[in-house]
Motif scaffolding. Structure first.
Motif, PDB file in Angstrom:
ATOM      1  N   UNK A  32       0.823  -1.210   0.000  1.00 14.87           N
ATOM      2  CA  UNK A  32       0.000   0.000   0.000  1.00 14.87           C
ATOM      3  C   UNK A  32       0.855   1.257   0.000  1.00 14.87           C
ATOM      4  N   UNK A  33       2.016   1.185   0.644  1.00 18.06           N
ATOM      5  CA  UNK A  33       2.900   2.348   0.747  1.00 18.06           C
ATOM      6  C   UNK A  33       4.017   2.308  -0.288  1.00 18.06           C
ATOM      7  N   UNK A  61      -1.485 -12.253  -9.520  1.00 12.76           N
ATOM      8  CA  UNK A  61      -2.690 -11.651 -10.073  1.00 12.76           C
ATOM      9  C   UNK A  61      -3.899 -11.701  -9.162  1.00 12.76           C
ATOM     10  N   UNK A  62      -3.924 -12.679  -8.235  1.00 15.51           N
ATOM     11  CA  UNK A  62      -5.053 -12.770  -7.305  1.00 15.51           C
ATOM     12  C   UNK A  62      -4.963 -11.748  -6.175  1.00 15.51           C
ATOM     13  N   UNK A  63      -3.823 -11.080  -6.059  1.00 19.02           N
ATOM     14  CA  UNK A  63      -3.627 -10.125  -4.964  1.00 19.02           C
ATOM     15  C   UNK A  63      -3.739  -8.672  -5.421  1.00 19.02           C
ATOM     16  N   UNK A 157     -10.268   0.567  -4.211  1.00 17.87           N
ATOM     17  CA  UNK A 157     -10.000  -0.873  -4.297  1.00 17.87           C
ATOM     18  C   UNK A 157      -9.326  -1.414  -3.046  1.00 17.87           C
ATOM     19  N   UNK A 158      -9.509  -2.699  -2.810  1.00 14.71           N
ATOM     20  CA  UNK A 158      -8.854  -3.342  -1.668  1.00 14.71           C
ATOM     21  C   UNK A 158      -7.384  -3.640  -1.961  1.00 14.71           C
ATOM     22  N   UNK A 159      -7.045  -3.640  -3.235  1.00 14.80           N
ATOM     23  CA  UNK A 159      -5.672  -3.951  -3.650  1.00 14.80           C
ATOM     24  C   UNK A 159      -5.277  -2.998  -4.767  1.00 14.80           C
ATOM     25  N   UNK A 191      -3.119   7.040  -5.738  1.00 13.25           N
ATOM     26  CA  UNK A 191      -2.301   6.279  -4.778  1.00 13.25           C
ATOM     27  C   UNK A 191      -2.323   4.774  -5.005  1.00 13.25           C
ATOM     28  N   UNK A 192      -3.422   4.239  -5.523  1.00 20.19           N
ATOM     29  CA  UNK A 192      -3.535   2.789  -5.679  1.00 20.19           C
ATOM     30  C   UNK A 192      -3.165   2.306  -7.083  1.00 20.19           C
TER      31      UNK A 192
END
Length: 279
Positions: A32-33, A61-63, A157-159, A191-192
């Motif tokens: 994330x950072x 790819x799943x992450x 998004x979560x990822x 940021x993502x």
């Protein structure tokens, strides 16, 4: 090797030459950072750029959310507008309402030039490709990119969302200019968002305002015999009879002859006899 969930050494389950340090660098894109969300992979032909991207998609790819493009796939008729449209579709068109309004797709008889190829007839063409000159197409592409990125920024998004581009050398002037002058700097506001670009050569990176946010790796061959022995096992191959007394010496000779180029050595190993079935 460093420990921790995101920086753990990649497991060997995908048939790729042992670019462990490069794989670990790619893994940091999931953080994330992440301090360097722009990732450039240089390498000559057959040095493993495409395989490294395939490894990333297969193993990680799943992450994350990945949207991948092969800029050498001419049959896809890639252009900045069509690339952005596909990104929006794969990430969920309902999240890109402003962009969808600007990038209307329509069917009608017309001509359009994409990657220096003139297309005539009834084609699905995004409005943004209608510019008569390269300069007009670039300006439209930059406008659409701004709108696309504004919608992307609203996503939660979560990822990370990772855009992968392979074969940069095959990109025409429009796409190459758009990537470096449009998409890459625009994504710095998200940021993502992450971007991975693979190619033999790139325009100067150091001269750009976003250079400090980039990581650059060069693939120059794998010259570790133990790594190739592992790959032989992973591919379920057996060494030829003349190599079985000392596989490492055999591989070291092949590495010297090929300079450790993965594409050459992979072809060599794939010609080995298949692993004998256990009784």
């Amino acid at each position: 090797m460093s420990s921790g969930l995101n920086r753990a050494a990649p497991e060997v389950s995908f048939p790729i030459a042992n670019y462990t340090s490069h794989q670990q660098s790619l893994i940091t894109l999931l953080e994330a950072s992440c301090g360097r969300p722009l990732f450039f992979i240089r390498g000559e032909k057959d040095h493993g750029k495409t395989w490294l991207l395939k490894w990333f998609r297969a193993e990680l790819g799943q992450r994350c959310a990945v949207v991948a493009f092969d800029l050498a796939a001419r049959q896809e008729l890639l252009s900045p507008s069509l690339i952005l449209r596909r990104c929006a579709d794969e990430l969920g068109g309902e999240h890109f309402t402003a962009f969808q309004q600007e990038a209307q797709v329509y069917n009608r008889s017309r001509s359009v030039v994409i990657q220096n190829v003139k297309i005539d007839g009834n084609q699905n063409v995004v409005t943004g490709d209608a510019g008569e000159t390269l300069q007009e197409q670039v300006l439209v592409a930059l406008d659409l990119t701004r709108i696309f990125v504004a919608d992307l920024k609203k996503l939660a998004p979560r990822a990370p969302v990772i855009f992968l581009f392979d074969h940069f050398d095959a990109a025409g002037k429009l796409i190459a200019g758009w990537l470096f002058e449009g998409l890459i700097p625009a994504l710095r506001a998200v940021p993502h968002a992450r971007l991975v670009l693979a190619g033999r050569q790139f325009p100067s990176i150091e001269d750009n305002a976003w250079a400090s946010a980039s990581a650059n790796v060069t693939l120059d061959g794998v010259k570790d015999a133990a790594a190739w022995r592992t790959l032989v096992r992973l591919l379920k191959k057996e060494f030829p009879a003349e190599a079985r007394t000392d596989p490492d010496v055999f591989l070291e000779g092949a590495i010297r002859l090929s300079n450790g180029i993965p594409g050459t050595l992979m072809t060599f190993i794939q010609a080995f006899p298949p692993e004998a079935a256990n009784g």
